[in-house]
Design a protein around this motif. Structure first.
Motif, mmCIF file in Angstrom:
data_model
loop_
_atom_site.group_PDB
_atom_site.id
_atom_site.type_symbol
_atom_site.label_atom_id
_atom_site.label_comp_id
_atom_site.label_asym_id
_atom_site.label_seq_id
_atom_site.Cartn_x
_atom_site.Cartn_y
_atom_site.Cartn_z
ATOM 1 N N HIS A 134 0.802 -1.224 0.000
ATOM 2 C CA HIS A 134 0.000 0.000 0.000
ATOM 3 C C HIS A 134 0.837 1.277 0.000
ATOM 4 O O HIS A 134 0.284 2.385 0.063
ATOM 5 C CB HIS A 134 -0.931 0.013 1.212
ATOM 6 N N TYR A 136 4.923 3.008 -1.389
ATOM 7 C CA TYR A 136 6.112 2.802 -2.222
ATOM 8 C C TYR A 136 7.063 3.983 -2.083
ATOM 9 O O TYR A 136 6.646 5.114 -1.811
ATOM 10 C CB TYR A 136 5.720 2.640 -3.694
ATOM 11 N N ASP A 148 -0.203 4.561 -1.714
ATOM 12 C CA ASP A 148 -0.798 4.259 -3.024
ATOM 13 C C ASP A 148 -2.317 4.190 -2.864
ATOM 14 O O ASP A 148 -2.872 3.174 -2.432
ATOM 15 C CB ASP A 148 -0.244 2.931 -3.526
ATOM 16 N N SER A 151 -4.362 1.345 -4.307
ATOM 17 C CA SER A 151 -4.203 0.011 -3.729
ATOM 18 C C SER A 151 -5.216 -0.269 -2.628
ATOM 19 O O SER A 151 -5.367 -1.416 -2.205
ATOM 20 C CB SER A 151 -2.793 -0.147 -3.147
ATOM 21 N N LYS A 177 5.229 10.415 -8.022
ATOM 22 C CA LYS A 177 4.004 9.702 -7.666
ATOM 23 C C LYS A 177 3.486 8.834 -8.807
ATOM 24 O O LYS A 177 3.589 9.203 -9.979
ATOM 25 C CB LYS A 177 2.911 10.695 -7.280
ATOM 26 N N ARG A 178 2.879 7.724 -8.435
ATOM 27 C CA ARG A 178 2.210 6.892 -9.422
ATOM 28 C C ARG A 178 0.853 7.485 -9.790
ATOM 29 O O ARG A 178 0.385 7.335 -10.911
ATOM 30 C CB ARG A 178 2.012 5.483 -8.860
ATOM 31 N N ASP A 179 0.200 8.116 -8.823
ATOM 32 C CA ASP A 179 -1.089 8.765 -9.032
ATOM 33 C C ASP A 179 -1.015 10.128 -8.352
ATOM 34 O O ASP A 179 -0.462 10.241 -7.255
ATOM 35 C CB ASP A 179 -2.218 7.929 -8.418
ATOM 36 N N ASP A 182 -1.870 10.270 -4.671
ATOM 37 C CA ASP A 182 -1.031 9.626 -3.662
ATOM 38 C C ASP A 182 -0.458 10.694 -2.724
ATOM 39 O O ASP A 182 -0.068 11.779 -3.171
ATOM 40 C CB ASP A 182 0.107 8.855 -4.316
#
Length: 469
Positions: A134, A136, A148, A151, A177-179, A182
């Motif tokens: 959850h 990273y 995340d 997730s 960031k992935r999103d 986040d």
């Protein structure tokens, strides 16, 4: 009647059922100690102080944890602007906060943790989130760590939002960031920041994000699951939403109930320094006593927005002085008494901490007490009820916590009593000489001052006019 609370999470008023019988654990989000506290800041502390007092009066053993955020972007920025160490600014503002809360009789919490003292617990929680998939570490070399949001399928449940409808989190550089939604759990140290504002971690030196600190500290002092989480309504999103998500994603049930107090506003806007309309507590206390300021805040239901004005504050101070006047006068007529709470007061407090209705009950009892005083009737029951109700609300003038600030009405009442007594003597002399015009003029003068005169077989008695209480 069972205590019922409006749970922000379910949008329902629910019976309070603690996780452990006879005990209650409360976590309240405290302030970021970046500047002097204003009236809007301290409302939350007062509201949850009343909750604590009511639970204790109802027989619960209460643990109340209220944190302070003592490391934050705002603290670093303000300290740099002022040319002082960030920790010196945070400590100085923390002392100002403590003084302001003491001035309005907010009980010290069971414990008041700070973020900087709980870095190991914060790092441990972040590591748990990473291991569960959850969180990273950013791959851009920043040393940042993010939650995340994609997730965790329940993300947004507290405020009933969909991730797609949320604004990007603005708490760190979005490039790692992935999103964009986040949010930061750990912020890598930047060359522009003081070296003292960082701690070692598996991801390099850095400091905690805002949200993770509360999850870690709540877990340390109240356990993985606890009863009530509280704070201002402005913290619902993103702070409390993120707290709940990261805690439950780490396998911690977290809070059973969420309570949020409304704002104190000026011109319809949240009171804050950024609006330039804040009112610092020490400045307000130059106008009214601490006990009067507390009465002003307690007189409104915690979920009601309060539009601040000095006129309303002054009216509240006068209303409380009328309560004090009754206590001062009744004390001289009461030999023995015992504290008791009227059923109407208990019902009001059990109905989602209905302090506005509870204060109305106090004034009802004061009116009855004044009537009985005028009749020369025993007022021990009314005296004991008023004292008991004021104790629950933290408003008992005899509470040693108030010091001189809470008992200032003693001297005031003595002065008023002497002045009224002199006027009554003049009126009686006029009546004896059948100077009815002068007697009536003196009576009207006293009435214009808000004082009611009643002629009794034992002589004239005075009291505050009933309709003005």
């Amino acid at each position: 009647m069972t205590l019922r609370l409006h749970d922000t999470a379910t949008r329902e008023v629910r019976d309070f059922v603690p996780l452990e019988e006879g005990k209650a654990g409360i976590y309240v989000c405290g302030l970021t100690v970046q500047s002097e506290p204003h009236v809007g800041h301290v409302r939350s502390a007062v509201n949850f102080d009343v909750l604590r007092r009511w639970l204790e009066a109802s027989g619960y053993d209460v643990d109340l944890i209220r944190n302070v955020t003592d490391i934050d972007d705002k603290i670093l920025t303000k300290a740099a602007d002022q040319g002082v160490h960030w920790y010196a600014l945070a400590q100085r503002m923390h002392r100002e906060l403590d003084k302001s809360l003491a001035a309005i009789n907010v009980l010290p919490p069971t414990y008041e943790p700070g973020a900087t003292g709980h870095v190991p617990e914060i790092v441990e929680l972040i590591e748990e989130l990473i291991s569960r998939g959850h969180a990273y570490a950013a791959e851009d070399g920043s040393g940042d760590v993010y939650f995340d949001v994609r997730s965790w399928s329940s993300y947004g449940e507290l405020t009933r939002q969909r991730v797609e409808d949320m604004e990007p989190a603005g708490d760190a550089d979005p490039r790692g960031k992935r999103d964009p939604r986040d949010f930061a759990l750990w912020k890598g140290h930047k060359a522009t920041e003081p070296a003292t504002a960082s701690w070692p971690s598996p991801w390099g030196r850095g400091r905690p994000g805002w949200h993770i600190e509360c999850s870690a500290m709540a877990g340390k002092y109240l356990g993985a699951a606890f009863d009530i989480h509280g704070g201002g309504v402005d913290l619902r999103f993103p702070h409390h939403e993120n707290e709940q998500a990261q805690s439950r994603a780490a396998g911690r049930p977290f809070a059973s109930y969420w309570l949020h107090n409304a704002w104190i506003t000026t011109a319809g806007e949240k009171m804050s320094k950024s609006l330039g309309n804040s009112l610092l507590v020490p400045s307000v206390l130059e106008r009214v006593r601490g006990i009067e300021l507390r009465y002003y805040m307690v007189s409104a239901h915690y979920r009601s927005h309060v539009e601040f004005s000095f006129e309303a504050l002054d009216e509240a101070a006068k209303a409380f002085q009328r309560i004090e006047s009754f206590l001062d006068r009744a004390a001289g007529h009461v030999a023995e008494w015992f504290a008791s709470l009227p059923d109407a007061f208990v019902q009001a407090m059990d109905d989602d901490l209905g302090t506005a209705a509870a204060v109305a009950v106090i004034h009802d009892v004061v009116r009855e007490g004044n009537r009985l005083l005028a009749d020369g009737t025993d007022v021990a029951a009314q005296f004991g009820q008023v004292v008991a109700m004021l104790d629950v609300l933290g408003l008992n003038p005899a509470d040693p916590a108030w010091g001189d600030a809470g008992s200032g009405s003693d001297e005031l009442t003595a002065v008023v009593d002497a002045l009224v007594a002199g006027l009554l003597e003049d009126r009686q002399a006029a009546r004896e000489t059948k100077d009815w015009a002068r007697a009536d003029a003196i009576r009207d003068r006293i009435k214009a001052a808000g004082i009611e005169i009643e002629d009794t077989p034992a002589g004239p008695r005075w009291s505050i006019e009933q309709g003005s209480v």
